[in-house]
Design a protein around this motif. Structure first.
Motif, PDB file in Angstrom:
ATOM      1  N   ILE A   1      50.778  16.412 -54.434  1.00 58.34           N
ATOM      2  CA  ILE A   1      51.333  16.275 -53.094  1.00 58.34           C
ATOM      3  C   ILE A   1      51.627  14.806 -52.813  1.00 58.34           C
ATOM      4  O   ILE A   1      50.810  13.928 -53.117  1.00 58.34           O
ATOM      5  CB  ILE A   1      50.347  16.807 -52.027  1.00 58.34           C
ATOM      6  N   ALA A   2      52.775  14.539 -52.222  1.00 56.58           N
ATOM      7  CA  ALA A   2      53.131  13.178 -51.818  1.00 56.58           C
ATOM      8  C   ALA A   2      52.380  12.853 -50.531  1.00 56.58           C
ATOM      9  O   ALA A   2      52.929  12.827 -49.431  1.00 56.58           O
ATOM     10  CB  ALA A   2      54.639  13.056 -51.622  1.00 56.58           C
ATOM     11  N   LEU A   3      51.072  12.598 -50.711  1.00 58.68           N
ATOM     12  CA  LEU A   3      50.148  12.536 -49.583  1.00 58.68           C
ATOM     13  C   LEU A   3      49.101  11.464 -49.827  1.00 58.68           C
ATOM     14  O   LEU A   3      48.627  11.292 -50.952  1.00 58.68           O
ATOM     15  CB  LEU A   3      49.465  13.907 -49.422  1.00 58.68           C
ATOM     16  N   LYS A   4      48.720  10.768 -48.785  1.00 61.05           N
ATOM     17  CA  LYS A   4      47.625   9.808 -48.850  1.00 61.05           C
ATOM     18  C   LYS A   4      46.729  10.024 -47.634  1.00 61.05           C
ATOM     19  O   LYS A   4      47.210   9.978 -46.510  1.00 61.05           O
ATOM     20  CB  LYS A   4      48.175   8.390 -48.853  1.00 61.05           C
ATOM     21  N   PRO A   5      45.439  10.318 -47.869  1.00 64.82           N
ATOM     22  CA  PRO A   5      44.746  10.552 -49.139  1.00 64.82           C
ATOM     23  C   PRO A   5      44.881  12.014 -49.562  1.00 64.82           C
ATOM     24  O   PRO A   5      45.168  12.876 -48.744  1.00 64.82           O
ATOM     25  CB  PRO A   5      43.300  10.225 -48.777  1.00 64.82           C
ATOM     26  N   GLY A   6      44.665  12.301 -50.858  1.00 68.73           N
ATOM     27  CA  GLY A   6      44.566  13.695 -51.281  1.00 68.73           C
ATOM     28  C   GLY A   6      45.658  14.203 -52.154  1.00 68.73           C
ATOM     29  O   GLY A   6      46.142  15.307 -51.963  1.00 68.73           O
ATOM     30  N   ARG A   7      46.081  13.472 -53.176  1.00 68.31           N
ATOM     31  CA  ARG A   7      47.202  13.909 -54.005  1.00 68.31           C
ATOM     32  C   ARG A   7      46.946  15.184 -54.799  1.00 68.31           C
ATOM     33  O   ARG A   7      47.742  16.102 -54.728  1.00 68.31           O
ATOM     34  CB  ARG A   7      47.596  12.791 -54.966  1.00 68.31           C
TER      35      ARG A   7
ATOM     36  N   LEU B   1      40.221  21.470 -53.859  1.00 68.54           N
ATOM     37  CA  LEU B   1      40.428  20.271 -53.059  1.00 68.54           C
ATOM     38  C   LEU B   1      39.967  19.038 -53.834  1.00 68.54           C
ATOM     39  O   LEU B   1      39.146  19.128 -54.746  1.00 68.54           O
ATOM     40  CB  LEU B   1      39.640  20.374 -51.754  1.00 68.54           C
ATOM     41  N   PRO B   2      40.449  17.857 -53.465  1.00 71.61           N
ATOM     42  CA  PRO B   2      39.989  16.634 -54.122  1.00 71.61           C
ATOM     43  C   PRO B   2      38.490  16.433 -53.909  1.00 71.61           C
ATOM     44  O   PRO B   2      37.899  16.926 -52.943  1.00 71.61           O
ATOM     45  CB  PRO B   2      40.793  15.525 -53.420  1.00 71.61           C
ATOM     46  N   GLY B   3      37.859  15.677 -54.808  1.00 72.11           N
ATOM     47  CA  GLY B   3      36.430  15.440 -54.700  1.00 72.11           C
ATOM     48  C   GLY B   3      36.065  14.386 -53.683  1.00 72.11           C
ATOM     49  O   GLY B   3      34.948  14.376 -53.151  1.00 72.11           O
ATOM     50  N   ASN B   4      36.995  13.477 -53.368  1.00 72.94           N
ATOM     51  CA  ASN B   4      36.721  12.463 -52.370  1.00 72.94           C
ATOM     52  C   ASN B   4      36.604  13.107 -50.992  1.00 72.94           C
ATOM     53  O   ASN B   4      37.494  13.856 -50.576  1.00 72.94           O
ATOM     54  CB  ASN B   4      37.858  11.439 -52.382  1.00 72.94           C
ATOM     55  N   PRO B   5      35.517  12.845 -50.241  1.00 69.54           N
ATOM     56  CA  PRO B   5      35.338  13.526 -48.951  1.00 69.54           C
ATOM     57  C   PRO B   5      36.475  13.302 -47.952  1.00 69.54           C
ATOM     58  O   PRO B   5      36.846  14.227 -47.223  1.00 69.54           O
ATOM     59  CB  PRO B   5      34.020  12.953 -48.423  1.00 69.54           C
ATOM     60  N   VAL B   6      37.027  12.102 -47.900  1.00 66.94           N
ATOM     61  CA  VAL B   6      38.118  11.845 -46.972  1.00 66.94           C
ATOM     62  C   VAL B   6      39.340  12.675 -47.356  1.00 66.94           C
ATOM     63  O   VAL B   6      39.975  13.326 -46.521  1.00 66.94           O
ATOM     64  CB  VAL B   6      38.459  10.345 -46.932  1.00 66.94           C
ATOM     65  N   ALA B   7      39.675  12.672 -48.654  1.00 67.11           N
ATOM     66  CA  ALA B   7      40.813  13.465 -49.119  1.00 67.11           C
ATOM     67  C   ALA B   7      40.543  14.960 -48.973  1.00 67.11           C
ATOM     68  O   ALA B   7      41.443  15.739 -48.644  1.00 67.11           O
ATOM     69  CB  ALA B   7      41.119  13.118 -50.575  1.00 67.11           C
ATOM     70  N   ALA B   8      39.294  15.378 -49.216  1.00 68.29           N
ATOM     71  CA  ALA B   8      38.948  16.794 -49.069  1.00 68.29           C
ATOM     72  C   ALA B   8      39.127  17.252 -47.631  1.00 68.29           C
ATOM     73  O   ALA B   8      39.645  18.346 -47.361  1.00 68.29           O
ATOM     74  CB  ALA B   8      37.505  17.040 -49.529  1.00 68.29           C
ATOM     75  N   LEU B   9      38.709  16.417 -46.674  1.00 72.84           N
ATOM     76  CA  LEU B   9      38.870  16.790 -45.274  1.00 72.84           C
ATOM     77  C   LEU B   9      40.338  16.891 -44.906  1.00 72.84           C
ATOM     78  O   LEU B   9      40.775  17.870 -44.286  1.00 72.84           O
ATOM     79  CB  LEU B   9      38.173  15.770 -44.372  1.00 72.84           C
ATOM     80  N   VAL B  10      41.131  15.900 -45.287  1.00 72.19           N
ATOM     81  CA  VAL B  10      42.553  15.911 -44.930  1.00 72.19           C
ATOM     82  C   VAL B  10      43.246  17.132 -45.526  1.00 72.19           C
ATOM     83  O   VAL B  10      44.002  17.835 -44.840  1.00 72.19           O
ATOM     84  CB  VAL B  10      43.230  14.605 -45.389  1.00 72.19           C
ATOM     85  N   CYS B  11      43.005  17.425 -46.797  1.00 72.58           N
ATOM     86  CA  CYS B  11      43.651  18.584 -47.423  1.00 72.58           C
ATOM     87  C   CYS B  11      43.181  19.897 -46.792  1.00 72.58           C
ATOM     88  O   CYS B  11      43.961  20.843 -46.642  1.00 72.58           O
ATOM     89  CB  CYS B  11      43.380  18.594 -48.926  1.00 72.58           C
ATOM     90  N   ALA B  12      41.898  19.961 -46.425  1.00 73.11           N
ATOM     91  CA  ALA B  12      41.397  21.172 -45.770  1.00 73.11           C
ATOM     92  C   ALA B  12      42.079  21.379 -44.429  1.00 73.11           C
ATOM     93  O   ALA B  12      42.502  22.493 -44.092  1.00 73.11           O
ATOM     94  CB  ALA B  12      39.884  21.084 -45.594  1.00 73.11           C
TER      95      ALA B  12
END
Length: 590
Positions: free
Chosen positions: A461-467, A482-493
């Motif tokens: 995904i062309a997304l920051k954070p959470g590719r 989902l990504p393992g990084n908590p910030v990216a995981a929250l955004v993608c969720a």
């Protein structure tokens, strides 16, 4: 209960069109009733018959019944002619009521027109006319013209305007997703956020079954079928004030001086007899209007003189009254399928007599964290291990969305162990959220096992954070990696899983609630990726962003009360620049 009218001048073809429409729409599986207005002293009875003689003797209503049908005849005598809204509650609920006549009522209509009548078209002035069915080609109309003999096309328009759709059966088993539901189009590599959301929406369908509950037990549940009113609200015409009721026809140009009839009408205690013409009755708020009353004067506006009530001119017919069904008519759709039942909805359902509703069984959301480096807080002080922040966060998010969270624990970096956990999850869950292992590295076992033994598409995904976002099926159950990084995981969720899970649960695709506010920060954004910044509103209503955009700063998730959404284009943001703010209140609730 949907309503659609057929109007037109005399000899315009209304009755023939009505007859053809009933046959056409009934033939498509819909239940249809009709209601016709007559401009003369219509009578369905025959002089000399027993029922006719009952009516002539003074009966208010006569029911004529046989093995094939029954009919009720109600004598108006000298009481006012009922409005269309007064008659509709008397019909048994059906899918569609076709109304012939009642040109002045505000329901949607189609106008029948024959050129040879020489009459003008109502559609030129009446905005409730949605189309004209004509044997000619009238020009300059603000609505479409259909051939008068093209019954199928006219029926198509009526059903489309009425919004008639099939209703799901109660207690139905869950559906399954297609194996290619997450597939990207050929040649797609980097996927813009908007395109990814469109692809996700097009591939999903509801996967939950249904059950029937009392409304009080359905709070927070998603409706599996539209809910129709079983009774009109209000069920009968009633008084909106304390005052005196009478027939408006009895008034003169100077107002009224009406003798009082005996008794009174109160809420729950109706007056048992018709009010004689030219008399008034004491009536209290909420009381049903007795026969012979169509208007109420406020008690503060009258003068009582012995047994006579006096008041001035200016009252309109129907003043200070509520019509039967003016809120909802019997058979009206009061709540649509996919609606989540809220406390105010319980009041609506009770008011229209609904005792049970078909709802979706809550979506079971499994949450799994992966990686040998993870530990549970309190388990170890080893600095080589990190505490699992994603699993409690995602379990809390699923619970906040009113789903049933299922804790699947932590999976080690081991294919066999991960396979066993996924097999167990497929039996207990409707959807699985995993975090970590969504990329294509040596230890990204989640994407590898989905690729080799299930079905998986890795979305960049062309997304920051959470590719990295891995989407797949395991034993027919959708998996969101989902990504393992908590910030990216929250955004993608919040951006991807929230609308997707709503569809899987039987609800609508959910667009994020957001509004535009002035920025309280500066940023030069490069083109290419959409960005979501941890943010909160200042007391002045401006959007502040967290001091660091680093995705490892978990504290920023708690500091924030929302996200600032920036599109893929290059942007130069200074304090005061309008930005889109998405509050947690609209992202973490159902």
């Amino acid at each position: 209960m949907k309503l659609f009218g057929v109007v037109g001048w005399k000899n315009s073809g209304k009755t023939g069109l009505m007859e053809r429409l009933v046959a056409e729409i009934s033939g498509r599986g819909f239940r249809v009733s009709t209601l016709k207005h007559a401009h003369h002293a219509v009578d369905v009875d025959q002089p000399g018959k027993d029922s006719y003689r009952h009516r002539q003797a003074g009966a208010v209503e006569v029911v004529l019944a046989s093995r094939k049908r029954w009919a009720m005849m109600h004598e108006l005598r000298d009481t006012p002619e009922p409005e269309l809204e007064d008659l509709l509650p008397k019909l048994t609920p059906v899918d569609l009521v076709l109304v012939e006549g009642y040109k002045r009522s505000r329901h949607p209509k189609i106008e029948a027109h024959r050129v040879e009548t020489g009459k003008g078209l109502l559609a030129r002035e009446d905005t409730t006319v949605r189309a004209v069915a004509s044997n000619g080609a009238p020009e300059g109309l603000p609505v479409p013209v259909i051939d008068l003999d093209d019954t199928a096309a006219i029926a198509d328009l009526i059903l489309r305007e009425a919004g008639l759709t099939a209703q799901p059966a109660e207690d139905q088993p869950p559906s399954q997703l297609r194996n290619d539901c997450f597939a990207l189009p050929p040649g797609v590599d980097w996927t813009p956020v908007a395109d990814a959301l469109d692809l996700l929406r097009d591939g999903l369908t509801c996967v939950t079954g249904t059950e029937t509950l009392a409304p009080r037990d359905a709070l927070g549940r998603i409706l599996a079928a539209p809910v129709t009113a079983l009774r009109a609200n209000p069920p009968a015409a009633n008084s909106a004030v304390d005052g005196y009721g009478f027939a408006h026809a009895a008034l003169g140009p100077e107002g009224g001086a009406l003798p009082l009839a005996g008794g009174r009408a109160a809420a729950g205690v109706p007056h048992p007899h018709p009010v004689p013409e030219g008399q008034a009755l004491r009536i209290l708020t909420g009381a049903s209007l007795p026969a012979g009353v169509d208007t109420v004067v406020l008690e503060e506006d009258v003068t009582l003189d012995a047994d006579t009530v006096r008041f001035g001119a200016g009252l309109k017919r129907g003043a200070n009254t509520r019509k039967a069904g003016e809120d909802k008519l019997r058979g009206d759709t009061v709540l649509d399928a996919g609606h989540r039942v809220r406390a105010p909805d319980l009041a609506l359902l009770a008011s229209v007599g609904v005792a049970e509703v078909a709802v979706r069984i809550p979506l079971r959301v499994g949450v799994l964290s992966t990686g040998d480096e993870l530990a549970t807080p309190g388990e170890t002080d080893d600095p080589a291990r990190i505490f699992d922040a994603n699993r409690p966060m995602l379990l809390g998010i699923a619970a906040g969305w009113a789903y049933r969270p299922v804790d699947l624990g932590q999976a080690p970096d081991d294919r066999d162990g991960l396979r066993a956990i996924l097999d167990d999850a497929a039996e207990r869950c409707d959807v699985i959220l995993t975090s970590g292992g969504a990329s294509a590295g040596d230890e990204d076992h989640m994407s590898a096992i989905l690729q080799s033994e299930g079905t998986m598409t890795s979305w960049r995904i062309a997304l920051k954070p959470g590719r990295p976002l891995a989407l797949g099926l395991w034993r027919g159950v959708p998996v969101f990696g989902l990504p393992g990084n908590p910030v990216a995981a929250l955004v993608c969720a919040l951006i991807f899983a929230r609308p997707a899970l709503s569809v899987l649960a039987g609800g609508p695709w959910q667009e994020p609630l957001g509004f535009t506010v002035p920025a309280a920060f500066s940023k030069r954004k490069k083109p290419g990726r959409s960005e979501y910044l941890r943010a909160r509103l200042s007391p002045e209503g401006t959007a502040e962003v967290f001091a660091s955009e680093g995705s490892g700063r978990v504290s920023g998730l708690s500091w924030a009360d929302g996200l600032v959404a920036l599109g893929p284009e290059a942007q130069e943001i200074a304090p005061g620049t309008p930005v889109r703010y998405l509050p947690y209140a609209g992202l973490l609730t159902p």
